[in-house]
Design an enzyme around this catalytic site. Structure first.
Site, PDB file in Angstrom:
ATOM      1  CG  ASN A  21      -2.027   0.961   1.225  1.00 12.28           C
ATOM      2  OD1 ASN A  21      -2.339   1.481   0.176  1.00 12.28           O
ATOM      3  ND2 ASN A  21      -2.303   1.456   2.500  1.00 12.28           N
TER       4      ASN A  21
ATOM      5  CG  ASP B 270       6.015   1.967   3.041  1.00 12.39           C
ATOM      6  OD1 ASP B 270       5.307   2.364   3.775  1.00 12.39           O
ATOM      7  OD2 ASP B 270       5.487   1.296   1.959  1.00 12.39           O
TER       8      ASP B 270
ATOM      9  N   GLY C 185       1.829  -4.775   2.852  1.00 15.15           N
ATOM     10  CA  GLY C 185       3.114  -4.598   3.387  1.00 15.15           C
ATOM     11  C   GLY C 185       3.927  -5.996   2.834  1.00 15.15           C
TER      12      GLY C 185
END
Length: 179
Positions: free
Chosen positions: A131, A158, A177
């Site tokens: 995402n 991230d 993820g």
């Protein structure tokens, strides 16, 4: 700066006021730009691959629309906005144009969005569900160009650790993820 991590500020009036208030401290809003209603339920980039695989996609417009809104509000308020995890060609173009006009906007991208295309989803491996989603080659090429010309100023990790067992489920219920 100030952020709500990966929860987008969907209400434009709230974002406007936040940009006005943070301007007093010369601090940016770090924003994950996505229109929640367009992204909800999607598991990958909407395009050829999602259609081929029969998976619900997240359109690039989900990011592009919010990027445009955030830039417009930064211009209106004189505030600073940092767009986290930019992944689309149109968003890069909007950021580049805004910066050329003197609007205080910056952006970052994650390594996996520079290296992997949405074609890896044909494995149905939940490890590739992320995402924002992995995009097609034309978006990656725009991200690389944006890095080279300074439109995108940084690469962010991230990093969001997940227990491997959380990804050992069906693709549409696995949390996003990379592990």
């Amino acid at each position: 700066g100030f952020s709500d991590a990966k929860r987008p500020v969907a209400n434009a009036e709230v974002m406007r006021r936040a940009l006005e208030y943070t301007r007093m401290f010369n601090r940016p809003i770090l924003h994950y730009a996505v229109v929640p209603e367009l992204a909800e339920g999607g598991v990958m980039h909407e395009g050829f691959e999602s259609t081929r695989l029969g998976l619900r996609g997240i359109p690039a417009a989900a990011q592009d629309i919010m990027t445009g809104r955030d830039i417009a509000l930064a211009e209106l308020t004189g505030g600073r906005i940092h767009l986290m995890l930019v992944t689309t060609r149109d968003s890069v173009d909007r950021i580049r144009a805004a910066r050329a006009r003197g609007i205080q906007v910056s952006a970052d991208v994650a390594p996996h969005h520079l290296l992997l295309t949405d074609a890896v989803m044909d494995s149905f491996d939940t490890m590739y569900r992320c995402n924002p989603p992995l995009r097609s080659r034309d978006h990656i090429d725009a991200l690389i160009t944006g890095l080279k010309d300074g439109t995108i100023g940084s690469i962010s990790a991230d990093h969001q650790p997940l227990a491997i067992e959380k990804k050992a489920v069906e693709l549409d219920v696995a949390p996003p993820g990379l592990c």
